[in-house]
Design a protein around this motif. Sequence first.
Motif, PDB file in Angstrom:
ATOM      1  N   ILE A   1      -3.285  32.975  12.556  1.00 44.21           N
ATOM      2  CA  ILE A   1      -2.523  31.814  13.013  1.00 44.21           C
ATOM      3  C   ILE A   1      -3.533  30.778  13.469  1.00 44.21           C
ATOM      4  N   ALA A   2      -3.390  29.548  13.026  1.00 45.89           N
ATOM      5  CA  ALA A   2      -4.277  28.465  13.432  1.00 45.89           C
ATOM      6  C   ALA A   2      -3.470  27.372  14.110  1.00 45.89           C
ATOM      7  N   ILE A   3      -3.958  26.902  15.256  1.00 45.84           N
ATOM      8  CA  ILE A   3      -3.324  25.772  15.939  1.00 45.84           C
ATOM      9  C   ILE A   3      -4.307  24.608  15.911  1.00 45.84           C
ATOM     10  N   SER A   4      -3.804  23.425  15.606  1.00 44.24           N
ATOM     11  CA  SER A   4      -4.686  22.265  15.549  1.00 44.24           C
ATOM     12  C   SER A   4      -4.997  21.708  16.930  1.00 44.24           C
TER      13      SER A   4
ATOM     14  N   GLY B   1      -8.150  28.389  17.250  1.00 46.00           N
ATOM     15  CA  GLY B   1      -7.947  27.006  17.630  1.00 46.00           C
ATOM     16  C   GLY B   1      -9.263  26.287  17.797  1.00 46.00           C
ATOM     17  N   PRO B   2      -9.223  24.962  17.903  1.00 46.74           N
ATOM     18  CA  PRO B   2     -10.439  24.175  18.100  1.00 46.74           C
ATOM     19  C   PRO B   2     -10.959  24.303  19.532  1.00 46.74           C
TER      20      PRO B   2
ATOM     21  N   GLU C   1     -11.533  30.328  19.848  1.00 49.91           N
ATOM     22  CA  GLU C   1     -11.912  28.949  19.578  1.00 49.91           C
ATOM     23  C   GLU C   1     -13.088  28.892  18.600  1.00 49.91           C
ATOM     24  N   LEU C   2     -12.966  27.990  17.625  1.00 51.87           N
ATOM     25  CA  LEU C   2     -14.006  27.793  16.619  1.00 51.87           C
ATOM     26  C   LEU C   2     -14.399  26.321  16.589  1.00 51.87           C
ATOM     27  N   ALA C   3     -15.683  26.066  16.399  1.00 47.72           N
ATOM     28  CA  ALA C   3     -16.184  24.694  16.333  1.00 47.72           C
ATOM     29  C   ALA C   3     -15.847  24.062  14.989  1.00 47.72           C
ATOM     30  N   HIS C   4     -15.957  22.744  14.961  1.00 47.72           N
ATOM     31  CA  HIS C   4     -15.816  21.953  13.733  1.00 47.72           C
ATOM     32  C   HIS C   4     -14.491  22.224  13.001  1.00 47.72           C
ATOM     33  N   PRO C   5     -13.353  21.992  13.656  1.00 53.98           N
ATOM     34  CA  PRO C   5     -12.065  22.216  12.981  1.00 53.98           C
ATOM     35  C   PRO C   5     -11.896  21.247  11.824  1.00 53.98           C
ATOM     36  N   PRO C   6     -11.162  21.654  10.818  1.00 58.44           N
ATOM     37  CA  PRO C   6     -10.947  20.773   9.664  1.00 58.44           C
ATOM     38  C   PRO C   6      -9.993  19.637  10.004  1.00 58.44           C
ATOM     39  N   THR C   7     -10.041  18.612   9.206  1.00 55.46           N
ATOM     40  CA  THR C   7      -9.116  17.493   9.386  1.00 55.46           C
ATOM     41  C   THR C   7      -7.860  17.657   8.552  1.00 55.46           C
ATOM     42  N   ARG C   8      -7.913  18.541   7.550  1.00 57.45           N
ATOM     43  CA  ARG C   8      -6.740  18.781   6.696  1.00 57.45           C
ATOM     44  C   ARG C   8      -6.231  20.203   6.929  1.00 57.45           C
TER      45      ARG C   8
END
Length: 371
Positions: free
Chosen positions: A299-302, A325-326, A339-346
């Motif tokens: 599951i990814a949350i922006s 998540g970012p 938490e992960l760095a550099h989340p995508p924009t799309r």
Amino acid sequence: MGVPVTPRPAATVVLLRPGGEGMEVLLTRRPSTMAFAAGMMVFPGGRVDAADTDPGLTARSSLSPTEAAERLGGGSEPELAAALHVAAVRELFEEAGVLLADVGPGGARADLTLLRAALLDARLTFADVAERLDLRLHPDRLVPIARWVTPVAYPRRFDARFFAAELPIGAAATFVGEEVADHRWSTPPAALDAMAAHEIQMWIPTSATLQRLADLPSFAAVSDRLAVAATRPPSVKREATDVVRLTSWTAGGAPGQAVETLVVGRRELLVVDPGDPSPEALSSIVDVAREAGGRIVAIAISSGDPGHAAGADELSERTGATVFGPPGSAAWLPFPVRELAHPPTRPLDYRRWIGLDEEPDPGPRNDQDRS
């Protein structure tokens, strides 16, 4: 897992007052001996009792059952809607001593403290108290702002309507009985920071509500911006072989607020932004995975905003999927987020971001497909 327990109707009151550092909210801590939410910081509230449907209370209310149902965004039976509003008024009086009602001439000499004690001891019903005080109930001073249903795995489940109310001028919250072990008035950001520092514990309905209140300066702003609206059933649209978009209408627990969730992949599925915690929205996500013959593995949350993250906790509990998540997204969330760095924009790039490899095309499924 067995057959889920049917949730019982309940009402919760988010009591607000002006403060020196901004709007403050009342939080109460449940005793560690309680069977439900032991030790948690919550808002005053509880289940709807049969006595909350008393016709005498309805007659004393500033809202008709039809008006009460309309304020909840539709979909509720008028009698239940009226009982939910009455339960909110009653629970706030029982737990915090704050009465959203006017005392009539016939009750001016009654002892409010003694009547509250008799109500807590079940020697009187709220209808009895209302008659002795000649009350004019004011559920119109409540603003419906959210709806939360306890996850299916829990043995005690509630379908709770959240109402906001402003502390009446001249009133003070007081606490007696066994349902409140401690309390605090706090700005929403300060309460969320205390949770992040592990000073207090909260469940997602409480923390998400505080997040939605965090930037609002007054009760008038709450009434203007957070009042619920009508909802619609979730809709499902397949946008590509490996992308399904779900639109649902209880973002962050707020009926009438739209949220879009993506299910990405073919076999190992990623869910992006499950911001609707309602049973209907979560069941739709699970159904999409089942129909695809896949399994939700991540599951990814922006962001940590309730509109993106409110359903992630229960979906993770149901599926065992890790929530990603970012940076900073986990600070005000009461469940684990990696938490992960550099989340995508799309959104469609989230699979690669969390380390899910691109899935190969499964190809034809049988001989007939190959022909």
